[in-house]
Design an enzyme around this catalytic site. Structure first.
Site, mmCIF file in Angstrom:
data_model
loop_
_atom_site.group_PDB
_atom_site.id
_atom_site.type_symbol
_atom_site.label_atom_id
_atom_site.label_comp_id
_atom_site.label_asym_id
_atom_site.label_seq_id
_atom_site.Cartn_x
_atom_site.Cartn_y
_atom_site.Cartn_z
ATOM 1 N N SER A 139 0.623 -1.424 -0.036
ATOM 2 C CA SER A 139 0.269 -0.180 0.336
ATOM 3 C C SER A 139 0.851 1.194 -0.162
ATOM 4 O O SER A 139 1.985 0.962 0.541
ATOM 5 C CB SER A 139 -0.595 -0.047 1.252
ATOM 6 O OG SER A 139 -1.337 1.423 1.503
ATOM 7 N N TYR A 152 -2.560 -0.414 10.825
ATOM 8 C CA TYR A 152 -2.387 -0.401 9.256
ATOM 9 C C TYR A 152 -1.152 -0.050 8.300
ATOM 10 O O TYR A 152 -0.310 -1.303 8.354
ATOM 11 C CB TYR A 152 -3.920 -0.102 7.904
ATOM 12 C CG TYR A 152 -3.770 -0.344 7.015
ATOM 13 C CD1 TYR A 152 -3.941 -1.692 6.470
ATOM 14 C CD2 TYR A 152 -3.543 0.366 6.070
ATOM 15 C CE1 TYR A 152 -4.347 -1.954 5.516
ATOM 16 C CE2 TYR A 152 -3.380 0.555 4.386
ATOM 17 C CZ TYR A 152 -3.674 -0.891 4.428
ATOM 18 O OH TYR A 152 -3.940 -1.213 2.705
#
Length: 245
Positions: A139, A152
């Protein structure tokens, strides 16, 4: 024209929706034989019905090392080979650190980070023998951490670090390691959010731009995997044009 993916054996984790589903279909369309793993068996059955080529549905929980080993073994048993692992399974449970439900932290670490590690560990002996490839779906959060996404981001930073160490260990033996870092993608990932403020922020962000589609990321995966063997596309950062950070 030579098709580098024709007949290759591929395992895609987290394949029941989003990027995993789109990647499985793209690689199947490119001639690969694809095993798709996830916990939602009904969705996998529907996916295999949509596949243009041979596809094997596997019940897979990446947080369980035995489940991961079984999925790798089933893939090899069915196809006789494992040439590509696509580590896509992930959850995003963003929220502030203060007052957080730490069970959500555990779930993210176990799924996003440990899950991908377990899959690499189980698949690597086969990938070394086939001079195959590992694709890690990371990501933009693996490059830049931001408020309310600390854990995250920590998992995705971890994926990137693990992938670089893996690359250094196996690249001389012909195994290519590819890290894909998407920005904002229109997938179910934001539906995992339990914090109402974060859900609203995710909706606002999606409404503010032309988001990536899962198929855009799948196309990047296919690009990396179809390069000549002497070319290793180690990292692809792909954002919506409208995304500023």
């Amino acid at each position: 024209m030579n098709n580098p993916l024709e007949g290759k054996g591929v395992l895609v984790t987290g394949a029941s929706s989003g990027i995993g589903r789109a990647t499985a279909l793209a690689l199947s369309g490119a001639g690969a034989r694809v095993a798709v793993g996830a916990r939602r068996a009904d969705r996998l059955r529907a996916l295999t019905g949509d596949a243009p080529g041979e596809m094997l549905a596997l019940d897979l929980d990446v947080t369980d090392p035995e489940s991961v080993r079984d999925a790798v073994a089933a893939t090899v048993a069915r196809f006789g080979t494992l040439d590509v692992l696509v580590n896509n399974a992930g959850v995003m449970l963003s929220g502030p650190i203060l007052g957080a439900d730490t069970a959500e932290w555990t779930r993210m670490v176990e799924t996003n980070l440990l899950g991908s590690m377990y899959a690499v560990h189980a698949a690597l002996p086969h990938l070394l023998s086939t001079r195959g490839a590992v694709v890690q779906i990371s990501s933009t959060s693996g490059r830049t951490a931001s408020a309310a996404s600390g854990v995250y981001a920590a998992t995705k930073f971890g994926v990137n670090a693990f992938s670089e160490a893996l690359r250094q260990e196996v690249t001389a033996q012909g195994v290519r390691v590819v890290v894909i870092e998407p920005g904002f993608v229109a997938t179910e990932l934001t539906s995992h959010l339990t914090d109402p403020t974060m859900r609203a922020a995710a909706r606002d962000m999606a409404d503010s731009m032309r988001t990536l589609q899962a198929e855009d990321v799948a196309a990047a995966v296919r690009y990396a995997l179809t390069q000549p063997e002497h070319v290793a596309v180690n990292e692809i950062l792909i954002r919506p044009t409208d995304q500023t950070r």
